[in-house]
Design a protein around this motif. Structure first.
Motif, mmCIF file in Angstrom:
data_model
loop_
_atom_site.group_PDB
_atom_site.id
_atom_site.type_symbol
_atom_site.label_atom_id
_atom_site.label_comp_id
_atom_site.label_asym_id
_atom_site.label_seq_id
_atom_site.Cartn_x
_atom_site.Cartn_y
_atom_site.Cartn_z
ATOM 1 N N PRO A 191 0.845 -1.193 0.000
ATOM 2 C CA PRO A 191 0.000 0.000 0.000
ATOM 3 C C PRO A 191 0.882 1.246 0.000
ATOM 4 O O PRO A 191 1.864 1.314 0.752
ATOM 5 C CB PRO A 191 -0.796 -0.118 1.305
ATOM 6 N N THR A 192 0.530 2.227 -0.827
ATOM 7 C CA THR A 192 1.439 3.355 -1.039
ATOM 8 C C THR A 192 0.686 4.672 -1.116
ATOM 9 O O THR A 192 -0.364 4.774 -1.761
ATOM 10 C CB THR A 192 2.247 3.157 -2.342
ATOM 11 N N LEU A 193 1.251 5.677 -0.453
ATOM 12 C CA LEU A 193 0.786 7.057 -0.550
ATOM 13 C C LEU A 193 1.862 7.874 -1.230
ATOM 14 O O LEU A 193 3.034 7.825 -0.842
ATOM 15 C CB LEU A 193 0.506 7.628 0.844
ATOM 16 N N LEU A 194 1.479 8.650 -2.237
ATOM 17 C CA LEU A 194 2.367 9.589 -2.905
ATOM 18 C C LEU A 194 1.996 11.003 -2.479
ATOM 19 O O LEU A 194 0.823 11.389 -2.546
ATOM 20 C CB LEU A 194 2.221 9.476 -4.428
ATOM 21 N N VAL A 195 2.987 11.755 -2.028
ATOM 22 C CA VAL A 195 2.791 13.169 -1.705
ATOM 23 C C VAL A 195 3.815 13.956 -2.519
ATOM 24 O O VAL A 195 4.999 13.607 -2.543
ATOM 25 C CB VAL A 195 2.989 13.452 -0.200
ATOM 26 N N HIS A 196 3.362 15.015 -3.194
ATOM 27 C CA HIS A 196 4.282 15.738 -4.074
ATOM 28 C C HIS A 196 3.943 17.233 -4.072
ATOM 29 O O HIS A 196 2.780 17.614 -4.220
ATOM 30 C CB HIS A 196 4.182 15.207 -5.504
ATOM 31 N N LEU A 233 3.435 7.699 -11.631
ATOM 32 C CA LEU A 233 3.415 6.558 -10.716
ATOM 33 C C LEU A 233 1.979 6.162 -10.370
ATOM 34 O O LEU A 233 1.640 4.972 -10.319
ATOM 35 C CB LEU A 233 4.176 6.896 -9.432
ATOM 36 N N ALA A 234 1.131 7.155 -10.144
ATOM 37 C CA ALA A 234 -0.263 6.874 -9.791
ATOM 38 C C ALA A 234 -1.009 6.228 -10.956
ATOM 39 O O ALA A 234 -1.894 5.387 -10.743
ATOM 40 C CB ALA A 234 -0.955 8.161 -9.363
ATOM 41 N N ARG A 235 -0.651 6.603 -12.183
ATOM 42 C CA ARG A 235 -1.290 5.962 -13.337
ATOM 43 C C ARG A 235 -0.873 4.496 -13.455
ATOM 44 O O ARG A 235 -1.680 3.634 -13.803
ATOM 45 C CB ARG A 235 -0.946 6.722 -14.623
ATOM 46 N N HIS A 236 0.404 4.203 -13.166
ATOM 47 C CA HIS A 236 0.880 2.820 -13.227
ATOM 48 C C HIS A 236 0.273 1.974 -12.114
ATOM 49 O O HIS A 236 0.086 0.760 -12.279
ATOM 50 C CB HIS A 236 2.411 2.786 -13.127
ATOM 51 N N HIS A 237 0.004 2.608 -10.968
ATOM 52 C CA HIS A 237 -0.552 1.899 -9.805
ATOM 53 C C HIS A 237 -1.830 2.632 -9.373
ATOM 54 O O HIS A 237 -1.801 3.462 -8.463
ATOM 55 C CB HIS A 237 0.454 1.891 -8.655
ATOM 56 N N PRO A 238 -2.955 2.342 -9.983
ATOM 57 C CA PRO A 238 -4.195 3.069 -9.662
ATOM 58 C C PRO A 238 -4.610 2.976 -8.201
ATOM 59 O O PRO A 238 -5.353 3.840 -7.711
ATOM 60 C CB PRO A 238 -5.229 2.396 -10.583
ATOM 61 N N SER A 239 -4.146 1.950 -7.482
ATOM 62 C CA SER A 239 -4.520 1.836 -6.068
ATOM 63 C C SER A 239 -3.719 2.777 -5.177
ATOM 64 O O SER A 239 -4.074 2.976 -4.000
ATOM 65 C CB SER A 239 -4.321 0.393 -5.583
ATOM 66 N N TRP A 240 -2.635 3.339 -5.683
ATOM 67 C CA TRP A 240 -1.836 4.262 -4.893
ATOM 68 C C TRP A 240 -2.543 5.614 -4.829
ATOM 69 O O TRP A 240 -3.021 6.128 -5.851
ATOM 70 C CB TRP A 240 -0.452 4.444 -5.507
ATOM 71 N N ARG A 241 -2.577 6.202 -3.649
ATOM 72 C CA ARG A 241 -3.210 7.510 -3.475
ATOM 73 C C ARG A 241 -2.179 8.603 -3.708
ATOM 74 O O ARG A 241 -1.032 8.510 -3.256
ATOM 75 C CB ARG A 241 -3.788 7.627 -2.063
ATOM 76 N N LEU A 242 -2.577 9.665 -4.403
ATOM 77 C CA LEU A 242 -1.698 10.802 -4.672
ATOM 78 C C LEU A 242 -2.287 12.060 -4.049
ATOM 79 O O LEU A 242 -3.457 12.384 -4.269
ATOM 80 C CB LEU A 242 -1.525 11.003 -6.182
ATOM 81 N N VAL A 243 -1.466 12.760 -3.269
ATOM 82 C CA VAL A 243 -1.835 14.055 -2.689
ATOM 83 C C VAL A 243 -0.840 15.085 -3.213
ATOM 84 O O VAL A 243 0.377 14.943 -3.004
ATOM 85 C CB VAL A 243 -1.800 14.018 -1.145
ATOM 86 N N VAL A 244 -1.345 16.110 -3.893
ATOM 87 C CA VAL A 244 -0.498 17.182 -4.413
ATOM 88 C C VAL A 244 -0.583 18.366 -3.456
ATOM 89 O O VAL A 244 -1.681 18.851 -3.147
ATOM 90 C CB VAL A 244 -0.925 17.597 -5.830
ATOM 91 N N MET A 245 0.580 18.813 -2.985
ATOM 92 C CA MET A 245 0.647 19.932 -2.043
ATOM 93 C C MET A 245 0.849 21.227 -2.833
ATOM 94 O O MET A 245 1.898 21.414 -3.469
ATOM 95 C CB MET A 245 1.812 19.728 -1.066
ATOM 96 N N GLU A 246 -0.107 22.104 -2.787
ATOM 97 C CA GLU A 246 -0.028 23.347 -3.545
ATOM 98 C C GLU A 246 0.945 24.328 -2.894
ATOM 99 O O GLU A 246 0.959 24.504 -1.677
ATOM 100 C CB GLU A 246 -1.410 23.990 -3.659
ATOM 101 N N GLY A 247 1.771 24.969 -3.748
ATOM 102 C CA GLY A 247 2.699 25.983 -3.267
ATOM 103 C C GLY A 247 3.850 25.430 -2.449
ATOM 104 O O GLY A 247 4.483 26.173 -1.691
ATOM 105 N N VAL A 248 4.160 24.139 -2.621
ATOM 106 C CA VAL A 248 5.196 23.461 -1.835
ATOM 107 C C VAL A 248 6.235 22.885 -2.784
ATOM 108 O O VAL A 248 5.919 22.468 -3.902
ATOM 109 C CB VAL A 248 4.582 22.339 -0.959
ATOM 110 N N GLY A 249 7.491 22.858 -2.341
ATOM 111 C CA GLY A 249 8.582 22.374 -3.166
ATOM 112 C C GLY A 249 8.922 20.913 -2.924
ATOM 113 O O GLY A 249 8.048 20.077 -2.692
ATOM 114 N N HIS A 250 10.228 20.622 -2.928
ATOM 115 C CA HIS A 250 10.735 19.254 -2.969
ATOM 116 C C HIS A 250 10.747 18.549 -1.617
ATOM 117 O O HIS A 250 10.862 17.324 -1.567
ATOM 118 C CB HIS A 250 12.161 19.289 -3.541
ATOM 119 N N VAL A 251 10.660 19.296 -0.520
ATOM 120 C CA VAL A 251 10.748 18.689 0.814
ATOM 121 C C VAL A 251 9.526 19.089 1.650
ATOM 122 O O VAL A 251 9.618 19.874 2.593
ATOM 123 C CB VAL A 251 12.062 19.096 1.529
ATOM 124 N N PRO A 252 8.365 18.539 1.328
ATOM 125 C CA PRO A 252 7.145 18.932 2.052
ATOM 126 C C PRO A 252 7.227 18.666 3.545
ATOM 127 O O PRO A 252 6.584 19.356 4.335
ATOM 128 C CB PRO A 252 6.048 18.095 1.387
#
Length: 309
Positions: A236-241, A256-275
């Motif tokens: 089980p995987t969470l992606l945060v970017h 990555l989320a397209r390759h693994h549809p079960s993985w959840r993706l959260v996009v952090m607005e206004g945030v860089g490489h080290v959330p």
């Protein structure tokens, strides 16, 4: 190192050689999370987020070989060697399946560990993970810097020039590159990074180790074996970017989320490489929400390694 509870307890593990890590504590019966920093980083990269996670998790953050306080001492500082180091750390220090919390290169190493030794990994949280190159390239300045690192002589010259900078300047440049708004990183945490930078400036082979790791990241990201490893991951995987990441474009996590549809993706607005440093509270909230939805799936007691103990 800091003395407050949010700065963790400095510890050493004897795994063929000494490995430094920070133990941030947490409930002894909760999930064990091992945090894996990125290129040029250290266990200090988790100082800001640790207090937001340890209410529910036990959090350990190691210094990879050639980073932080962990010396290479004959070992290599590349991705493959540090994947093996992480594997030994999970087996011998954590002692049970863990959730790997990886940022950038640490996300790459965590993915490789989940592919190579799925019995040790109950789940993955990947913050701006260094994925395969494509479908988007990094910022042109970042791409040119990494190209410079891959050139034997020019990379050495570039590292020598960086070493000549005052620690405050060098750390400031890194935060400006990695953060959309560096002022969000607390001053006491910046000061810890400056102290570590002063220490590492005095270490023999620090430049060599950094270049070795940087070149290894580039080779790994461009290689087909890494793509195959990513496809094989079943944890089980969470992606945060961060959507303003200049080093790894947010398109990489979308892929990555397209390759693994079960993985959840959260996009952090206004945030860089080290959330975890720039927006620790928001990042931790996203991680804990995900954990609540997959709690049974990442329960170490249900994992194959637990039944083998």
């Amino acid at each position: 190192m800091g003395t407050g509870p949010s700065f963790g307890t400095s510890r050493w593990a004897e795994l063929e050689d000494r490995i430094h890590y920070l133990d941030f504590g947490g409930p002894p019966d909760g999930p064990v999370v091992v945090a894996v920093h990125g290129l040029g980083g250290s266990a200090l990269n988790w100082l800001a987020i640790a207090p937001w996670l340890t209410g529910e998790w036990r959090l350990l953050a190691l210094d990879l070989a050639g980073h932080g306080l962990t010396r290479t001492r004959g070992r290599r500082a590349g991705v493959a060697a540090n994947r093996l180091l992480l594997h030994r750390f999970v087996e011998r220090v954590a002692g049970r399946p863990v959730i790997l919390l990886g940022n950038s290169m640490g996300g790459m190493i965590s993915l490789l560990e989940a592919a190579a030794s799925p019995e040790t990994v109950a789940g993955l949280v990947l913050l701006d993970a260094a994925a395969s190159f494509g479908p988007a390239l990094p910022d042109p300045l970042v791409a040119s810097v990494f190209a410079l690192y891959t050139m034997p002589w020019l990379g050495t010259v570039a590292m020598a020039r960086r070493r000549a900078l005052p620690a405050e300047t060098a750390v400031g440049l890194v935060f400006r590159l990695c953060c959309a708004d560096p002022s969000r990183v607390p001053a006491d945490i910046v000061a810890e990074h400056v102290r570590l930078a002063r220490h590492r400036a005095e270490l023999e082979h620090a430049d060599r180790d950094f270049l070795q790791a940087a070149r290894s990241v580039v080779r790994t990201a461009a290689g087909m074996p890494y793509r195959a490893a990513i496809r094989s991951v079943r944890a089980p995987t969470l992606l945060v970017h961060g959507d303003r990441d200049r080093l790894v474009p947010v398109a990489a996590s979308h892929a990555l989320a397209r390759h693994h549809p079960s993985w959840r993706l959260v996009v952090m607005e206004g945030v860089g490489h080290v959330p975890q440093l720039e927006a620790p509270r928001e990042t931790a909230a996203a991680v804990l929400r995900w954990l609540a939805t997959v709690a049974s799936a990442v329960d170490p007691a249900r994992h194959p390694l637990a039944s083998q103990a």
